[in-house]
Motif scaffolding. Structure first.
Motif, PDB file in Angstrom:
ATOM      1  N   CYS A   1      71.071  -6.103  26.009  1.00 43.60           N
ATOM      2  CA  CYS A   1      70.597  -4.747  26.224  1.00 43.60           C
ATOM      3  C   CYS A   1      69.939  -4.064  25.225  1.00 43.60           C
ATOM      4  O   CYS A   1      69.036  -3.175  25.284  1.00 43.60           O
ATOM      5  CB  CYS A   1      71.318  -3.991  26.841  1.00 43.60           C
ATOM      6  N   GLY A   2      70.142  -4.861  23.889  1.00 41.95           N
ATOM      7  CA  GLY A   2      69.519  -4.310  22.531  1.00 41.95           C
ATOM      8  C   GLY A   2      70.199  -2.935  22.066  1.00 41.95           C
ATOM      9  O   GLY A   2      69.509  -2.473  20.974  1.00 41.95           O
ATOM     10  N   GLU A   3      71.506  -2.858  22.353  1.00 44.29           N
ATOM     11  CA  GLU A   3      72.207  -1.670  21.672  1.00 44.29           C
ATOM     12  C   GLU A   3      72.346  -1.886  20.256  1.00 44.29           C
ATOM     13  O   GLU A   3      72.223  -0.728  19.245  1.00 44.29           O
ATOM     14  CB  GLU A   3      73.481  -1.598  22.420  1.00 44.29           C
ATOM     15  N   MET A   4      72.455  -3.157  19.595  1.00 47.13           N
ATOM     16  CA  MET A   4      72.510  -3.289  18.138  1.00 47.13           C
ATOM     17  C   MET A   4      71.047  -2.804  17.495  1.00 47.13           C
ATOM     18  O   MET A   4      70.949  -2.345  16.376  1.00 47.13           O
ATOM     19  CB  MET A   4      73.154  -4.601  17.957  1.00 47.13           C
ATOM     20  N   TYR A   5      69.970  -3.136  18.184  1.00 48.54           N
ATOM     21  CA  TYR A   5      68.927  -2.944  17.892  1.00 48.54           C
ATOM     22  C   TYR A   5      68.325  -1.627  17.708  1.00 48.54           C
ATOM     23  O   TYR A   5      67.891  -0.867  16.624  1.00 48.54           O
ATOM     24  CB  TYR A   5      67.715  -3.572  18.554  1.00 48.54           C
TER      25      TYR A   5
ATOM     26  N   MET B   1      61.919  -4.599  17.793  1.00 50.29           N
ATOM     27  CA  MET B   1      62.911  -5.382  18.854  1.00 50.29           C
ATOM     28  C   MET B   1      63.297  -4.716  19.991  1.00 50.29           C
ATOM     29  O   MET B   1      63.536  -5.385  21.031  1.00 50.29           O
ATOM     30  CB  MET B   1      64.192  -5.854  17.768  1.00 50.29           C
ATOM     31  N   LEU B   2      63.262  -3.391  20.101  1.00 46.99           N
ATOM     32  CA  LEU B   2      63.514  -2.730  21.221  1.00 46.99           C
ATOM     33  C   LEU B   2      62.399  -2.749  22.264  1.00 46.99           C
ATOM     34  O   LEU B   2      62.780  -2.942  23.517  1.00 46.99           O
ATOM     35  CB  LEU B   2      63.838  -1.160  20.762  1.00 46.99           C
ATOM     36  N   GLU B   3      61.254  -2.830  22.032  1.00 44.67           N
ATOM     37  CA  GLU B   3      60.234  -3.051  22.579  1.00 44.67           C
ATOM     38  C   GLU B   3      60.405  -4.298  23.483  1.00 44.67           C
ATOM     39  O   GLU B   3      59.819  -4.450  24.493  1.00 44.67           O
ATOM     40  CB  GLU B   3      58.910  -2.446  22.015  1.00 44.67           C
ATOM     41  N   ARG B   4      60.519  -5.191  22.623  1.00 48.50           N
ATOM     42  CA  ARG B   4      60.553  -6.584  23.161  1.00 48.50           C
ATOM     43  C   ARG B   4      61.571  -6.848  24.030  1.00 48.50           C
ATOM     44  O   ARG B   4      61.604  -7.226  25.324  1.00 48.50           O
ATOM     45  CB  ARG B   4      60.814  -7.734  21.897  1.00 48.50           C
ATOM     46  N   THR B   5      62.941  -5.971  23.744  1.00 47.69           N
ATOM     47  CA  THR B   5      64.051  -6.230  24.711  1.00 47.69           C
ATOM     48  C   THR B   5      63.584  -5.402  26.312  1.00 47.69           C
ATOM     49  O   THR B   5      63.993  -5.913  27.131  1.00 47.69           O
ATOM     50  CB  THR B   5      65.137  -5.479  24.127  1.00 47.69           C
ATOM     51  N   ALA B   6      62.863  -4.332  25.963  1.00 49.21           N
ATOM     52  CA  ALA B   6      62.543  -3.426  27.104  1.00 49.21           C
ATOM     53  C   ALA B   6      61.601  -4.306  28.139  1.00 49.21           C
ATOM     54  O   ALA B   6      61.695  -4.366  29.244  1.00 49.21           O
ATOM     55  CB  ALA B   6      61.865  -2.239  26.463  1.00 49.21           C
ATOM     56  N   LYS B   7      60.494  -5.027  27.423  1.00 54.32           N
ATOM     57  CA  LYS B   7      59.646  -5.975  28.286  1.00 54.32           C
ATOM     58  C   LYS B   7      60.461  -7.106  28.774  1.00 54.32           C
ATOM     59  O   LYS B   7      60.289  -7.449  29.852  1.00 54.32           O
ATOM     60  CB  LYS B   7      58.578  -6.291  27.215  1.00 54.32           C
ATOM     61  N   ARG B   8      61.560  -7.401  28.148  1.00 52.90           N
ATOM     62  CA  ARG B   8      62.318  -8.738  28.774  1.00 52.90           C
ATOM     63  C   ARG B   8      62.933  -8.229  29.711  1.00 52.90           C
ATOM     64  O   ARG B   8      63.034  -8.906  30.926  1.00 52.90           O
ATOM     65  CB  ARG B   8      63.180  -9.389  27.645  1.00 52.90           C
TER      66      ARG B   8
ATOM     67  N   PHE C   1      70.004   1.417  29.249  1.00 54.24           N
ATOM     68  CA  PHE C   1      69.221   1.140  30.464  1.00 54.24           C
ATOM     69  C   PHE C   1      68.647   2.589  31.187  1.00 54.24           C
ATOM     70  O   PHE C   1      67.801   2.743  31.542  1.00 54.24           O
ATOM     71  CB  PHE C   1      70.232   0.444  31.517  1.00 54.24           C
ATOM     72  N   VAL C   2      69.749   3.640  30.901  1.00 57.67           N
ATOM     73  CA  VAL C   2      69.396   4.982  31.547  1.00 57.67           C
ATOM     74  C   VAL C   2      68.458   5.629  30.513  1.00 57.67           C
ATOM     75  O   VAL C   2      67.400   6.423  30.945  1.00 57.67           O
ATOM     76  CB  VAL C   2      70.517   5.517  31.914  1.00 57.67           C
ATOM     77  N   ASN C   3      68.925   5.631  29.263  1.00 56.06           N
ATOM     78  CA  ASN C   3      68.238   6.523  28.123  1.00 56.06           C
ATOM     79  C   ASN C   3      67.533   5.999  27.283  1.00 56.06           C
ATOM     80  O   ASN C   3      66.339   6.707  27.117  1.00 56.06           O
ATOM     81  CB  ASN C   3      69.339   7.298  27.575  1.00 56.06           C
ATOM     82  N   VAL C   4      67.796   4.789  26.641  1.00 57.31           N
ATOM     83  CA  VAL C   4      66.965   4.497  25.571  1.00 57.31           C
ATOM     84  C   VAL C   4      65.943   3.542  25.802  1.00 57.31           C
ATOM     85  O   VAL C   4      64.620   3.763  25.490  1.00 57.31           O
ATOM     86  CB  VAL C   4      67.930   3.523  24.681  1.00 57.31           C
ATOM     87  N   LEU C   5      65.973   2.397  26.561  1.00 59.76           N
ATOM     88  CA  LEU C   5      64.805   1.213  26.885  1.00 59.76           C
ATOM     89  C   LEU C   5      63.729   2.086  27.759  1.00 59.76           C
ATOM     90  O   LEU C   5      62.678   1.625  27.273  1.00 59.76           O
ATOM     91  CB  LEU C   5      65.718   0.321  27.686  1.00 59.76           C
TER      92      LEU C   5
END
Length: 402
Positions: free
Chosen positions: A160-164, A172-179, A203-207
């Motif tokens: 989910c990219g939490e560590m990013y 890296m969050l943008e890449r995770t969101a797209k994936r 999933f609800v707030n960040v991505l």
């Protein structure tokens, strides 16, 4: 409150309450005011940037709604772009091919490896149980009749990219969101049950703030369990008779007091009595991993160990008979911490406590898992501690796709 709201510098009066009440920094009133003024003016000192754990408790104590935690993440983002990260941080970077989670998964017992392999399934479906990286490294937690009907789907590649987010790595969050957007559309599910509060927050707030477009409902496992216990769908045949203290998820605060209360309501239903720690609810300490989030710490094992031991000491001081967590990541980090500080306090995931109260013995493999995690750090991260090499996670992600 959404953790992705920007820092409102115009609202900040440099009162310093955010840094004075910070459960980690705990600055004096004078030092807090000085540091708050520096941060407001865009020149935060390396002193606070290196010690911050991005728990974002500061957002909840700021009397003016300035959202100071985002200022810290923004500063970390700039440092990462400008300086990169020490080589030792690569071992804790999700998109790095050989990281701390891949080491654990590659060394799982055969029965758990089979579980993880079965979850990597992209057949379209209506509802899923998303394990997230923390449960994927502790898949034994799902071997319970409580989850027998769940359609578990996911893999380490679908982190989910939490560590990013907690380290300010926005690219890296943008890449995770797209994936994850593409993955959710391939499966077409409309409901997700998620055991990790961090994952729920992502999933609800960040991505969605970083380009994700999700079309499904997210239900936290904690709420799902509580509803079934309260309705009698999960019968409690052996109520617990013990005192427990709670290790809060750093992300729980973003869902308000009602969500924070759910862990306490569930424990009360199970027959446990809660003894609160000094730092709890919105001001709870992180399990230890966040002591490695700053660009200067860069997942230094000594910093992470100190963070975990501090939590274990505070939990021990409550006099409770057990420590309850509702994050598998907290279960793992604190179990590793107990190798350094064996405080004799058993650590249970809330799912395991529900199992006990419903007369189903949990597997309890966290001790072995802790040694597996420690082994990986010693073998793979320790050799990088003296390295002067630096890297950028975007480069690692590009290399892993080539």
């Amino acid at each position: 409150m959404n953790p992705c709201e920007p820092f409102f510098a115009e609202r900040c009066v440099a009162c310093g309450e955010c840094l004075r009440q910070c459960p980690v920094l705990r600055l004096s009133p004078k030092a807090a005011r000085e540091e708050a003024a520096r941060r407001r003016d865009g020149r935060p000192s390396r002193r606070i940037l290196s010690r911050c754990q991005s728990c974002l408790a500061c957002n909840f104590v700021c009397p003016h709604g300035a959202n100071p935690g985002r200022a810290m993440l923004d500063a970390w983002h700039e440092i990462g772009l400008r300086e990169g990260f020490p080589a030792r941080a690569a071992y804790f970077t999700p998109d790095q091919p050989n990281n701390f989670r891949t080491h654990v998964v590659n060394n799982l017992p055969a029965d758990e490896r089979a579980l993880v392999a079965s979850w990597d399934n992209e057949t379209p479906c209506d509802e899923i149980f998303y394990p997230g990286c923390n449960v994927i490294t502790s898949p034994y937690l799902t071997r319970t009749r409580l989850l027998a009907d769940q359609n578990i789907r996911g893999s380490l590649a679908l982190c989910c990219g939490e560590m990013y987010f907690r380290t300010g790595q926005y690219e890296m969050l943008e890449r995770t969101a797209k994936r994850l957007t593409a993955w959710s559309r391939r499966l077409g599910f409309k409901k997700m049950i998620i055991p990790c509060t961090a994952g729920r927050n992502m999933f609800v707030n960040v991505l969605p703030r970083f380009g994700a477009h999700f079309d499904f409902e997210v239900t936290p496992l904690l709420s799902w369990l509580l509803a079934r216990v309260e309705s009698g769908e999960i019968p409690l045949r052996r109520p617990l008779d013990l005192t427990v203290t709670i290790q809060e998820s750093c992300h729980a605060k973003f869902f308000g007091d009602e969500y924070l209360d759910q862990a306490r309501r569930l424990l009360a239903r199970l027959g446990a009595r809660v003894i609160e720690q000094e730092h709890c609810r919105q001001k709870a300490l992180c399990c230890g991993i966040a002591a490695g989030f700053s660009p200067d710490s860069a997942y230094h094992p000594w910093a992470i160990t100190k963070g975990s031991v501090r939590v274990l000491r505070e939990a021990k001081r409550t006099g409770a008979q057990a420590l309850a967590v509702y994050c598998a990541g907290c279960l793992q980090m604190l179990s590793v911490g107990q190798i350094a500080f064996p405080n004799g306090l058993p650590i249970y995931h809330l799912l395991e406590l529900v199992q006990l109260a419903s007369d189903e013995p949990p597997l309890r493999r966290q001790r072995q898992r802790a040694f597996s995690m420690l082994q990986g750090v010693v073998l793979r991260q320790f050799p990088q501690l003296l390295s002067r090499r630096r890297f950028r996670p975007t480069d690692l992600a590009d290399e892993s796709r080539d």
